[in-house]
Motif scaffolding. Structure first.
Motif, short mmCIF file in Angstrom:
data_model
loop_
_atom_site.label_atom_id
_atom_site.label_comp_id
_atom_site.label_asym_id
_atom_site.label_seq_id
_atom_site.Cartn_x
_atom_site.Cartn_y
_atom_site.Cartn_z
N ARG A 102 0.85 -1.19 0.00
CA ARG A 102 0.00 0.00 0.00
C ARG A 102 0.89 1.24 0.00
NH1 ARG A 102 -2.30 -0.07 6.23
NH2 ARG A 102 -0.23 0.00 7.04
N PRO A 103 0.40 2.30 -0.61
CA PRO A 103 1.22 3.51 -0.73
C PRO A 103 1.43 4.21 0.63
CG PRO A 103 -0.98 3.89 -1.62
CD PRO A 103 -0.90 2.44 -1.25
N VAL A 104 2.55 4.89 0.73
CA VAL A 104 2.86 5.69 1.92
C VAL A 104 2.33 7.10 1.65
CG1 VAL A 104 4.70 6.62 3.37
CG2 VAL A 104 4.91 4.33 2.38
N ILE A 123 6.00 10.83 4.09
CA ILE A 123 7.29 10.92 3.39
C ILE A 123 7.94 12.28 3.64
CG2 ILE A 123 8.39 10.97 1.11
CD1 ILE A 123 6.23 8.92 0.23
N GLU A 124 7.15 13.34 3.58
CA GLU A 124 7.69 14.68 3.81
C GLU A 124 8.20 14.84 5.23
OE1 GLU A 124 4.55 17.29 2.55
OE2 GLU A 124 4.99 16.97 0.43
N GLN A 125 7.50 14.26 6.21
CA GLN A 125 7.96 14.34 7.60
C GLN A 125 9.29 13.59 7.78
OE1 GLN A 125 4.50 12.86 9.74
NE2 GLN A 125 4.25 14.90 10.65
N VAL A 126 9.40 12.41 7.18
CA VAL A 126 10.64 11.62 7.29
C VAL A 126 11.80 12.37 6.64
CG1 VAL A 126 11.78 9.50 6.53
CG2 VAL A 126 9.48 9.40 7.47
#
Length: 63
Positions: A35-37, A42-45
Motif C-alpha cells: 500500500r502507498p505511503v 514521506i515529507e515528515q521523514v
C-alpha cells in the motif's frame, strides 16, 4: 578545567534517555505492505533526515 567524563559514566538527561530507548527498540523491516505511503509521512521523514549530520559534513545535496 573540567574533567572529561569517562566512557562508563551515564548521561542523565531526558533527551539521552529518549535516544537510548529509541535505539534499543530499533528493528529492521525486510517485509513491506502493498500500500502507498501518504505523501505527508514521506515529507515528515525527509524533513527529519535533513536535520541529521552528513558524513564528514559532506552535504552531498549541495553541489
Amino acid at each position: 578545567m573540567n574533567p572529561t567524563p569517562s566512557h562508563t559514566e551515564s548521561v542523565p538527561t531526558p533527551a539521552f534517555d529518549s535516544l537510548r530507548e529509541l535505539l534499543h527498540e530499533r528493528t529492521s523491516c525486510r517485509a513491506f505492505l502493498d500500500r502507498p505511503v501518504p505523501r505527508g509521512v514521506i515529507e515528515q521523514v525527509l524533513g527529519a533526515a535533513q536535520r541529521t549530520a552528513s558524513w564528514c559534513n559532506a552535504q552531498p545535496w549541495q553541489g
